[in-house]
Design a protein around this motif. Structure first.
Motif, short mmCIF file in Angstrom:
data_model
loop_
_atom_site.label_atom_id
_atom_site.label_comp_id
_atom_site.label_asym_id
_atom_site.label_seq_id
_atom_site.Cartn_x
_atom_site.Cartn_y
_atom_site.Cartn_z
N GLN A 115 75.51 -15.15 39.23
CA GLN A 115 76.30 -16.43 39.14
C GLN A 115 77.55 -16.52 40.30
O GLN A 115 77.90 -17.57 40.75
N GLN A 122 77.86 -20.88 40.81
CA GLN A 122 77.51 -21.52 39.76
C GLN A 122 77.56 -21.01 38.41
O GLN A 122 77.38 -19.81 38.28
N GLN A 156 75.63 -22.07 36.04
CA GLN A 156 74.37 -22.62 35.41
C GLN A 156 73.61 -21.72 34.62
O GLN A 156 73.71 -20.28 34.86
N THR A 170 64.09 -19.08 35.87
CA THR A 170 65.08 -19.59 36.88
C THR A 170 64.84 -18.91 38.30
O THR A 170 64.79 -17.89 38.47
N ASP A 192 65.96 -23.14 42.27
CA ASP A 192 67.06 -23.52 41.52
C ASP A 192 68.43 -23.11 41.70
O ASP A 192 69.36 -23.96 41.32
#
Length: 76
Positions: free
Chosen positions: A9, A14, A16, A22, A27
């Motif tokens: 991350q 992000q 997410q 993932t 992605d």
């Protein structure tokens, strides 16, 4: 492997949700430079060396594959 998720991350800027399906490439949009930075961060965090010549880059298709790779290196 929350530390691994946090590293990912931080590198992709992000928040997410990351799950075993993932894809770091599609992605999260990782490029080759981010992959190299990720490998260095993994080495630093988990204190093992990655052989860049022999690594199967398919492990970046799914987070679950990368997590399994890191887990296997920690246990060996």
């Amino acid at each position: 492997m929350e530390r691994l998720k946090k590293i990912i991350q931080d590198l992709c800027f992000q928040t997410q949700e990351i799950n075993e399906n993932t894809s770091l490439l599609t992605d999260l949009g990782f490029d080759s430079l981010q992959i190299l930075r990720l490998l260095v961060e993994i080495e630093n965090e988990y204190k093992f060396k990655i052989s860049y010549d022999s690594i199967d880059y398919e492990i970046f298709n799914k987070y679950g594959e990368l997590e399994a790779y890191v887990t296997s290196k920690i246990q060996s």
